[in-house]
Design a protein around this motif. Sequence first.
Motif, PDB file in Angstrom:
ATOM      1  N   ILE A   6       0.790  -1.222   0.084  1.00 12.48           N
ATOM      2  CA  ILE A   6       0.026   0.083   0.029  1.00 12.48           C
ATOM      3  C   ILE A   6       0.870   1.502  -0.113  1.00 12.48           C
ATOM      4  O   ILE A   6       2.055   1.213   0.179  1.00 12.48           O
ATOM      5  N   ASN A   7       0.303   2.457  -0.335  1.00 11.90           N
ATOM      6  CA  ASN A   7       0.999   3.716  -0.310  1.00 11.90           C
ATOM      7  C   ASN A   7       0.481   4.606   1.007  1.00 11.90           C
ATOM      8  O   ASN A   7      -0.345   4.072   1.753  1.00 11.90           O
ATOM      9  N   LEU A   8       1.062   5.470   1.385  1.00 13.11           N
ATOM     10  CA  LEU A   8       0.734   6.390   2.250  1.00 13.11           C
ATOM     11  C   LEU A   8      -0.771   6.952   2.376  1.00 13.11           C
ATOM     12  O   LEU A   8      -1.191   7.366   3.612  1.00 13.11           O
ATOM     13  N   ASP A   9      -1.234   6.898   1.262  1.00 12.78           N
ATOM     14  CA  ASP A   9      -2.627   7.379   1.080  1.00 12.78           C
ATOM     15  C   ASP A   9      -3.524   6.282   1.192  1.00 12.78           C
ATOM     16  O   ASP A   9      -5.020   6.417   1.127  1.00 12.78           O
ATOM     17  N   ALA A  10      -3.140   5.108   1.743  1.00  8.44           N
ATOM     18  CA  ALA A  10      -4.030   4.001   2.137  1.00  8.44           C
ATOM     19  C   ALA A  10      -4.558   3.270   0.909  1.00  8.44           C
ATOM     20  O   ALA A  10      -5.547   2.432   0.705  1.00  8.44           O
ATOM     21  N   GLY A  11      -3.869   3.635  -0.234  1.00  6.12           N
ATOM     22  CA  GLY A  11      -4.347   2.926  -1.477  1.00  6.12           C
ATOM     23  C   GLY A  11      -3.429   1.740  -1.847  1.00  6.12           C
ATOM     24  O   GLY A  11      -2.288   1.541  -1.497  1.00  6.12           O
ATOM     25  N   ALA A  12      -4.016   0.967  -2.845  1.00  3.87           N
ATOM     26  CA  ALA A  12      -3.360  -0.322  -3.155  1.00  3.87           C
ATOM     27  C   ALA A  12      -2.101   0.179  -4.183  1.00  3.87           C
ATOM     28  O   ALA A  12      -2.290   0.979  -5.043  1.00  3.87           O
ATOM     29  N   GLU A 121       0.888  -8.048  11.943  1.00  4.34           N
ATOM     30  CA  GLU A 121       1.363  -6.888  12.398  1.00  4.34           C
ATOM     31  C   GLU A 121       2.358  -6.208  11.283  1.00  4.34           C
ATOM     32  O   GLU A 121       2.811  -5.568  11.712  1.00  4.34           O
ATOM     33  N   LEU A 122       2.469  -6.870  10.268  1.00  2.00           N
ATOM     34  CA  LEU A 122       3.231  -6.523   9.236  1.00  2.00           C
ATOM     35  C   LEU A 122       2.650  -5.589   8.353  1.00  2.00           C
ATOM     36  O   LEU A 122       1.558  -6.092   7.425  1.00  2.00           O
ATOM     37  N   ILE A 123       3.152  -4.436   7.797  1.00  2.00           N
ATOM     38  CA  ILE A 123       2.655  -3.602   6.610  1.00  2.00           C
ATOM     39  C   ILE A 123       3.761  -3.167   5.825  1.00  2.00           C
ATOM     40  O   ILE A 123       4.797  -3.000   6.144  1.00  2.00           O
ATOM     41  N   GLY A 146      -4.537   3.283   9.952  1.00  4.98           N
ATOM     42  CA  GLY A 146      -4.722   2.467  11.224  1.00  4.98           C
ATOM     43  C   GLY A 146      -3.586   2.412  11.988  1.00  4.98           C
ATOM     44  O   GLY A 146      -3.372   1.036  12.772  1.00  4.98           O
ATOM     45  N   ILE A 147      -2.544   2.914  11.862  1.00  7.02           N
ATOM     46  CA  ILE A 147      -1.109   2.726  12.487  1.00  7.02           C
ATOM     47  C   ILE A 147      -1.005   3.459  13.773  1.00  7.02           C
ATOM     48  O   ILE A 147      -1.039   4.586  13.841  1.00  7.02           O
ATOM     49  N   GLY A 148      -0.719   2.867  14.868  1.00  9.54           N
ATOM     50  CA  GLY A 148      -0.532   3.651  16.097  1.00  9.54           C
ATOM     51  C   GLY A 148       0.933   3.693  16.552  1.00  9.54           C
ATOM     52  O   GLY A 148       1.619   4.413  15.786  1.00  9.54           O
ATOM     53  N   LEU A 186      10.051  -5.973  18.340  1.00  8.93           N
ATOM     54  CA  LEU A 186       9.001  -6.572  18.993  1.00  8.93           C
ATOM     55  C   LEU A 186       8.442  -5.579  20.097  1.00  8.93           C
ATOM     56  O   LEU A 186       7.223  -5.819  20.459  1.00  8.93           O
ATOM     57  N   ARG A 187       9.079  -4.219  20.109  1.00  5.36           N
ATOM     58  CA  ARG A 187       8.458  -3.524  21.268  1.00  5.36           C
ATOM     59  C   ARG A 187       7.292  -2.542  20.585  1.00  5.36           C
ATOM     60  O   ARG A 187       6.499  -1.900  21.554  1.00  5.36           O
ATOM     61  N   ARG A 188       7.119  -2.504  19.247  1.00  6.92           N
ATOM     62  CA  ARG A 188       6.161  -1.635  18.667  1.00  6.92           C
ATOM     63  C   ARG A 188       4.908  -2.621  18.514  1.00  6.92           C
ATOM     64  O   ARG A 188       5.286  -3.843  17.748  1.00  6.92           O
ATOM     65  N   ASP A 189       3.739  -2.096  18.363  1.00  5.50           N
ATOM     66  CA  ASP A 189       2.467  -2.993  17.703  1.00  5.50           C
ATOM     67  C   ASP A 189       2.572  -3.283  16.372  1.00  5.50           C
ATOM     68  O   ASP A 189       2.428  -4.412  16.087  1.00  5.50           O
ATOM     69  N   ARG A 190       3.162  -2.324  15.537  1.00  4.52           N
ATOM     70  CA  ARG A 190       3.120  -2.867  14.169  1.00  4.52           C
ATOM     71  C   ARG A 190       4.684  -2.599  13.527  1.00  4.52           C
ATOM     72  O   ARG A 190       5.281  -1.790  13.902  1.00  4.52           O
TER      73      ARG A 190
END
Length: 206
Positions: A6-12, A121-123, A146-148, A186-190
């Motif tokens: 995906i790209n930063l605009d959440a597009g494929a 949890e991999l993007i 949806g990334i924190g 490991l210490r981060r959610d994503r």
Amino acid sequence: MKTDVINLDAGAAGSIELADEVFGLDPRADILQRVVRWQLAKRQAGTHKTLSRGETHYSTKKIVRQKGSGGARHGDRGVTIFRGGGTAKGPVVRSHAHNLQKKVRALGLRHALSAKAQAGELIVLDAATLESGKTKDLKTAMEKLGIGKALVIDGAAVDAGFARAARNIQGLDVLPSRGANVYDILRRDRLVLTTAAVAALEERLK
């Protein structure tokens, strides 16, 4: 294994094939624990120090005479039982680092990447670039994705605008592919990898 890009605009932005030797292993907690322990021990300062008996500076004169005072039989004031005296067997400046084989460290990185991939949890981003360099723009993009709390790993170098924008976002770390390590993954959610980071990591770990 195949995953979407995906790209930063959440597009494929297509898809990418991830190497099973790097992203498809069955994660082992014991390997991950060994590598994390090695990393944290290496970063520990080890600057704790107390004065020993020979490092205190007091007169060595006997405090009171041996007999007749009614008190205990003391020598000089630098002994361990007095306030300000030397410490017996106290901490000294030392390194807490210990050796860990390169193959175990590399295996730990493979297992950490595999753990994130298997947990969903991999993007994978096509590129981590931000021309404006503004925190507000990056924060909006992260919320859209949806990334924190996340770790973003780029290729050989991190885009200057993206790194500048990420500095003020709490819980968002950015590293080049060379800085990828088990503890930060490991210490981060994503875990967010660019396509350049995937190629660099696979070349490094295959």
